[in-house]
Design a protein around this motif. Structure first.
Motif, PDB file in Angstrom:
ATOM      1  N   VAL A  13       0.842  -1.196   0.000  1.00 11.35           N
ATOM      2  CA  VAL A  13       0.000   0.000   0.000  1.00 11.35           C
ATOM      3  C   VAL A  13       0.883   1.253   0.000  1.00 11.35           C
ATOM      4  O   VAL A  13       2.029   1.208   0.456  1.00 11.35           O
ATOM      5  CB  VAL A  13      -0.959   0.027   1.212  1.00 11.35           C
ATOM      6  CG1 VAL A  13      -1.880  -1.183   1.181  1.00 11.35           C
ATOM      7  CG2 VAL A  13      -0.193   0.072   2.525  1.00 11.35           C
ATOM      8  N   TRP A  26      -1.249   5.727   2.893  1.00 11.12           N
ATOM      9  CA  TRP A  26      -2.388   4.892   3.286  1.00 11.12           C
ATOM     10  C   TRP A  26      -2.715   5.117   4.757  1.00 11.12           C
ATOM     11  O   TRP A  26      -1.830   5.323   5.598  1.00 11.12           O
ATOM     12  CB  TRP A  26      -2.037   3.422   3.065  1.00 11.12           C
ATOM     13  CG  TRP A  26      -3.143   2.448   3.384  1.00 11.12           C
ATOM     14  CD1 TRP A  26      -4.108   1.986   2.533  1.00 11.12           C
ATOM     15  CD2 TRP A  26      -3.393   1.790   4.638  1.00 11.12           C
ATOM     16  NE1 TRP A  26      -4.942   1.099   3.176  1.00 11.12           N
ATOM     17  CE2 TRP A  26      -4.533   0.959   4.475  1.00 11.12           C
ATOM     18  CE3 TRP A  26      -2.772   1.838   5.893  1.00 11.12           C
ATOM     19  CZ2 TRP A  26      -5.048   0.175   5.496  1.00 11.12           C
ATOM     20  CZ3 TRP A  26      -3.290   1.063   6.926  1.00 11.12           C
ATOM     21  CH2 TRP A  26      -4.409   0.248   6.715  1.00 11.12           C
ATOM     22  N   SER A  27      -3.977   5.070   5.104  1.00 10.54           N
ATOM     23  CA  SER A  27      -4.382   5.143   6.500  1.00 10.54           C
ATOM     24  C   SER A  27      -5.403   4.047   6.784  1.00 10.54           C
ATOM     25  O   SER A  27      -6.159   3.628   5.896  1.00 10.54           O
ATOM     26  CB  SER A  27      -4.967   6.515   6.851  1.00 10.54           C
ATOM     27  OG  SER A  27      -6.110   6.786   6.063  1.00 10.54           O
ATOM     28  N   CYS A  28      -5.436   3.568   8.011  1.00  7.79           N
ATOM     29  CA  CYS A  28      -6.334   2.487   8.398  1.00  7.79           C
ATOM     30  C   CYS A  28      -7.772   2.989   8.365  1.00  7.79           C
ATOM     31  O   CYS A  28      -8.078   4.031   8.961  1.00  7.79           O
ATOM     32  CB  CYS A  28      -5.976   1.988   9.796  1.00  7.79           C
ATOM     33  SG  CYS A  28      -7.099   0.712  10.422  1.00  7.79           S
ATOM     34  N   SER A  41      -2.399   6.985  10.058  1.00 10.26           N
ATOM     35  CA  SER A  41      -1.555   6.801   8.882  1.00 10.26           C
ATOM     36  C   SER A  41      -0.501   5.740   9.183  1.00 10.26           C
ATOM     37  O   SER A  41      -0.313   5.335  10.339  1.00 10.26           O
ATOM     38  CB  SER A  41      -0.867   8.112   8.518  1.00 10.26           C
ATOM     39  OG  SER A  41       0.049   8.488   9.548  1.00 10.26           O
ATOM     40  N   LYS A  42       0.200   5.296   8.158  1.00 12.60           N
ATOM     41  CA  LYS A  42       1.282   4.334   8.369  1.00 12.60           C
ATOM     42  C   LYS A  42       2.328   4.900   9.324  1.00 12.60           C
ATOM     43  O   LYS A  42       2.901   4.160  10.139  1.00 12.60           O
ATOM     44  CB  LYS A  42       1.927   3.955   7.031  1.00 12.60           C
ATOM     45  CG  LYS A  42       1.027   3.110   6.134  1.00 12.60           C
ATOM     46  CD  LYS A  42       1.641   2.887   4.766  1.00 12.60           C
ATOM     47  CE  LYS A  42       2.744   1.858   4.797  1.00 12.60           C
ATOM     48  NZ  LYS A  42       3.240   1.553   3.424  1.00 12.60           N
TER      49      LYS A  42
END
Length: 206
Positions: free
Chosen positions: A19, A23-25, A31-32
């Motif tokens: 990813v 990308w964020s959950c 965020s990562k």
């Protein structure tokens, strides 16, 4: 993240690499950068996982159990395996598989351990997980028990109904040959793989 946490090493799984950096959950919204956190040895870890409804495991377990009850043929044929995995399982899932951070997935496991008598095939959805966690950067989530209990009370009946429907559909499929939709007269490799995954998965054995 390495600089912020003081860690000198970084380790991650394949999903983390697949990813983009921004990308964020979808559950905790981190965020990562803020998901990565040091483990007990000081190594910075980044891990993402596919969260899914464990009703899938219940369906496969019941399909295997039902197939073994048949007198004439205890093996699943390719059409049956495909039908269970591609028709019954998607129909009964409360939510689709979704990529989330490992902390959110672990929060699902932790939350279930806090509820007495919960079915091992129950899973909280991403939206439900987001309602009972307290996310912080570079830390595992804490679970808000006061919200958790009320959420599960509302979902327990639905989960039991899922299992009831699964039992009914599996019995009609495997004992009465009630398959619907466009079954293929010449099964492809995915059909056989689906049948084998149900019959030969050790995690489904009693």
């Amino acid at each position: 993240a390495v600089r912020l946490t003081g860690s000198k090493k970084f380790d991650c799984n394949s999903h983390w690499l697949e990813v983009p950096a921004n990308w964020s959950c979808p559950v905790c919204k981190r965020s990562k950068l803020h998901i990565a956190r040091p483990d007990k040895s000081g190594v910075l870890k980044g891990s993402l996982t596919n969260h899914h409804d464990h009703i899938e495991q219940y369906i496969q377990k019941q399909a295997r159990k039902t197939a073994l009850q048949r007198v004439d043929n205890t093996a699943l044929n390719a059409q049956e395996g495909w039908f269970i995995n591609q028709k019954i399982s998607p129909f009964l899932n409360r939510f689709d598989r979704v990529l989330i951070c490992e902390d959110c997935n672990n929060a699902d496991t932790q939350a279930k351990s806090m509820i007495n008598g919960i079915c091992k095939f129950f899973s909280f959805s991403p939206t439900e997980i987001s309602s009972f966690i307290e996310p912080e950067p570079h830390k595992a989530h804490s679970v808000k028990n006061e919200y958790l209990q009320s959420i599960y009370r509302d979902l327990k009946e639905t989960h039991e109904y899922q299992k009831h429907l699964a039992d009914t559909l599996i019995n009609r499929t495997l004992l009465n040959n009630r398959l619907w939709g466009d079954t293929q007269p010449f099964p492809n490799i995915k059909h056989y793989q689906a049948a084998n995954s149900i019959l030969n998965n050790p995690s489904l054995y009693d």
